[in-house]
Structure formats: C-alpha cells, structure tokens
Design a protein around this motif. Structure first.
Motif, PDB file in Angstrom:
ATOM      1  N   TRP A   1      -6.645  -1.790   4.685  1.00 59.30           N
ATOM      2  CA  TRP A   1      -5.447  -2.243   4.608  1.00 59.30           C
ATOM      3  C   TRP A   1      -4.841  -1.737   5.705  1.00 59.30           C
TER       4      TRP A   1
ATOM      5  N   PHE B   1       0.887  -1.226   0.164  1.00 59.83           N
ATOM      6  CA  PHE B   1      -0.039   0.015   0.022  1.00 59.83           C
ATOM      7  C   PHE B   1       0.928   1.247  -0.094  1.00 59.83           C
TER       8      PHE B   1
ATOM      9  N   ALA C   1       1.888  -4.337   3.283  1.00 58.71           N
ATOM     10  CA  ALA C   1       0.619  -4.193   3.899  1.00 58.71           C
ATOM     11  C   ALA C   1       0.109  -5.449   3.856  1.00 58.71           C
TER      12      ALA C   1
ATOM     13  N   TRP D   1      -0.606  -0.974   7.026  1.00 60.84           N
ATOM     14  CA  TRP D   1       0.981  -1.007   6.525  1.00 60.84           C
ATOM     15  C   TRP D   1       1.644  -0.476   7.687  1.00 60.84           C
TER      16      TRP D   1
ATOM     17  N   ARG E   1      -4.038  -6.720   3.427  1.00 62.56           N
ATOM     18  CA  ARG E   1      -5.655  -6.322   3.089  1.00 62.56           C
ATOM     19  C   ARG E   1      -6.381  -7.345   3.750  1.00 62.56           C
TER      20      ARG E   1
END
Lengths: 131, 302
Positions: free
Chosen positions: B271, B240, B245, B273, B247
């Motif tokens: 997300w 990301f 990251a 990250w 999801r």
C-alpha cells in the motif's frame, strides 16, 4: 613526512560556512528557471588550438524547480545553517533531512565551479551525511 | 522543569516531526527529546550505535554490544570517564576517584563534572546486550534531559517486536530481523526479513509534490516497485489507516533455494498512502515464498 590528515569539520562548523556565488558566472533568469553561464578559460598551450579543435568557450548550467529556490537563497551572506533551516521550513523537512539534501546539492555546485564554500576547506563529514 | 518545557515544545511540533521522536529497535525503545534526530547509525546486531544531533550540536550516542557475561557497570563507566579525562582534561585525572553514580529506573547514570561526558548503562541479561548512552558535556540541565529520556525507555524483545525509526514504524513477529535501513534526504526505507525470506519493506517519502511530479499515488508506487525488480499485477484504490491509499499486487523473482534456481515468481502486495497532515507519502509492502504466511500489514503498521 606528510602532515596528519586534518580532522573532518563537525556539523556545527559546516553549518557556519558560507556558500559564495562565483562572480564570473552570468545569471539569466526566465519564466522556467535560471541559466548559469560560465566562461571557460584554457591554459596558454591550449589557447591557440581552441578554435582549431572547436573547444567550447562557455558552459551553461540550467536550474529548475527546487534548484532555483536554493540558488536564490545563496546571497553570499547566509551561512549554510540558515539556508538549511529555511529550506526545511519551506519543504516540511526535518533539519537534518534538509541538511543532507542541501549539502549534497551544494557539493554538486562546488564541483561545477558555480559556488565556493567559505569557512572550511577539507570536505564534509561523509559519515554524518547519511540522513 | 526541563521535562515540562520539552512537553510543551512537543505539543507545537509540526506533524511531520512528531513521528521522528519514536526510536524502537532490537530490544529497546525511547521517545527522543524534541529536535533530536538520528544522524548516524551502525546496525550490526552484536555491535551497533545511533548518533544524535539537535540542529548542529551533537547530543549523544546510544550504542549496544553483546557480551558473554554481565559487566561491572560502575567500574566500566568509571574507566570510560578516567580515559576521557586523561585525554581531554589531564589536570583533572589526579582528582578523579570514582564517578558519581545514580539509578534512573533500570539504568545506571555516571558522571564526573562539567565538561566530562554523562554516561548511562543498562545490562539486558535476557539478550546478553549492554546498552550505553554517551552524552557529551555534563551539566545539571543535560542530566535532567537525560533522566527524562531514560524514563521513556521501554523493553522491546517480546513478540511482536517493534521497529521505529525516521518516522517509519512496524510491529512484526520476532523472527523478522533488519535487512537494511537506507536513510536518504526525505526518503527512508526500512527492510526486514525472516529466515524464510519473507520480506517487509516500509518507506517514508517527503517533498510530496516533487516526488509525485503530477502522477497519482498508484503510478508513483508502480515506479518505485518497478525499480525494485517487481512486476505490478493489479492496482486498486483503497484506504489505509484512514488515509487515501493505493493497493498494488505485484510479483518478484524468488530469491530463496529452489525458487531462485527455477525462476519462480513470488507474490506480494503493498500500500502507498498520503498522510496529508504530515505531508508525507508512506508505503508498506510484503513479498515472500508462497508457503510463507502473509501478515496483516494494516495491523503491522505503527
């Protein structure tokens, strides 16, 4: 007639205050953390019943992780502002993130009788503790 | 010179502090001076404020309020200064005729002298909002700092609208409005929602090692979503904005009209990250009714 409620201390005043360790607490450090032992004292009327009612004679608080680092910074000399600054650098926090976190934690320690804060005596500014 | 000093200070700021300088809200945006932080806020659209501190020193307050018609700014600011002097420097009231006023871009600056506050005001005709800065303790240096601050002012009323505070940043359609802003130590959450109950949530989390506690980002995000009554459906490793990251696809019980009555679940995705340069975790998610069009969160994140 009761006096007017004292004004809340400003952040500047809060940061000048000094946290002091309770001298009657026994500190025991081991590999995992620190144990703080507080001897409990009861009023004269409860003392004879202490053994009968099996009332605890001491209370132990266990500090681990970040709390150990904070406890070590409380040297009875450093003002809160200096501790906040050092904690912010140590944990990559902004000054006020560090302040809010430490003030919350110091309030817990005060409520448990482990430390006292010298410099102001009427609480902390709740409104500006938001961050 | 103050501006030059501030610029060089800004260059040596650690990465996690740089994002804190952006403040963009409903109709306005600023780049805050180095070390200024938001320490208090009231977010009602009709009457709100942000309070700022630099370390332990109060630096000022930015407030807004809706008014029916355009105010007479010089008179209003003069009244504020007169009332301030009456309360704090009574000996100076007699000598006070009118405030010294000066234009700074679209803003009007007003002050009286050392010790009294420095004021700045802007009437936004299209939104019927009066923006006001209250800066305590006028001094030439402070004036210079405020001028530099006002020079960073930007409009933020067009589509898409930006929302930037506490290092969080989103650019969303103007139908989205702030639902809540929670600022805890090293944990900030900004929640926006549109009239169709489509919600976008952004989080910024510090103290990464302690937050993760040995788990990976996916597990950490799952815990956060579970706490907000979401049911995680799928977990996937992605990137990301160039950062590693996770999801997560999830669902949450509908909170709008028939969906709330029938217990229908709404789909969402988010997300989380790690920005290694800042040492911060970020997350951004959306969830809404099935017919509500999804946003491109990678595009919305700022």
């Amino acid at each position: 007639m009761p006096g007017a409620k004292p004004a809340r201390p400003t952040i500047a005043l809060q940061m000048q205050a000094v946290p002091m360790r309770n001298q009657r607490i026994t500190v025991l450090e081991d590999a995992e953390g620190i144990s703080l032992t507080q001897v409990l004292s009861y009023g004269w009327w409860l003392r004879p019943l202490q053994r009968l009612l099996h009332l605890p004679t001491q209370r132990v608080y266990r500090l681990e992780g970040i709390a150990v680092g904070v406890w070590k910074m409380l040297d009875d000399k450093a003002p809160i502002g200096a501790i906040v600054e050092a904690f912010a650098i140590q944990h990559s926090l902004s000054y006020h993130e560090s302040r809010a976190m430490l003030m919350t934690y110091l309030r817990v320690l005060v409520n448990r009788g482990v430390i006292a804060i010298v410099g102001f005596d009427h609480g902390v500014d709740e409104e500006t503790m938001a961050i | 010179m103050g501006d030059a000093v501030s610029r060089s200070e800004a260059e040596v700021l650690p990465a996690y502090m740089r994002r804190l300088r952006a403040l963009t809200w409903n109709g306005f945006g600023f780049t805050l001076p180095v070390r200024w932080e938001v320490t208090g806020y009231g977010l009602k659209p009709a009457l709100g404020r942000f309070q700022f501190h630099d370390r332990a020193q109060a630096m000022g307050e930015l407030s807004w309020r809706t008014l029916a018609g355009a105010p007479d700014l010089p008179r209003m600011m003069g009244d504020v200064l007169r009332r301030y002097l009456a309360a704090e420097q009574p000996e100076a009231v007699a000598g006070f005729q009118a405030a010294t006023c000066q234009r700074q871009g679209e803003w009007l600056l007003a002050w009286h002298g050392p010790g009294a506050p420095l004021l700045a005001g802007l009437w936004k005709e299209n939104q019927h909002i009066l923006l006001q800065w209250f800066i305590p303790g006028f001094s030439p240096e402070r004036l210079q700092q405020v001028q530099a601050l006002l020079d960073t002012y930007r409009h933020n009323e067009r589509d898409p609208k930006e929302w930037r505070i506490f290092g969080l940043g989103l650019s969303l359609p103007s139908s989205f409005a702030v639902e809540s802003l929670e600022a805890q130590s090293a944990y900030c959450t900004l929640r926006l929602e549109n009239p169709a109950s489509h919600q976008v949530v952004a989080r910024r989390i510090g103290m990464v090692t302690q937050t993760l506690g040995g788990s990976n980002l996916g597990e950490c995000y799952r815990r956060i979503l579970n706490r907000s009554q979401a049911r995680v459906l799928a977990v996937q490793e992605e990137t990301f904005h160039g950062h590693p990251a996770w999801r997560l696809d999830f669902e949450r019980k509908g909170v709008h009209r028939m969906d709330a009555l029938s217990g229908r679940w709404w789909q969402g995705q988010g997300w989380m990250w790690l920005d290694a340069s800042e040492g911060r975790l970020y997350s951004c998610e959306q969830c809404g009714p099935p017919r509500s069009p999804r946003l491109d969160l990678a595009h919305a994140w700022r």
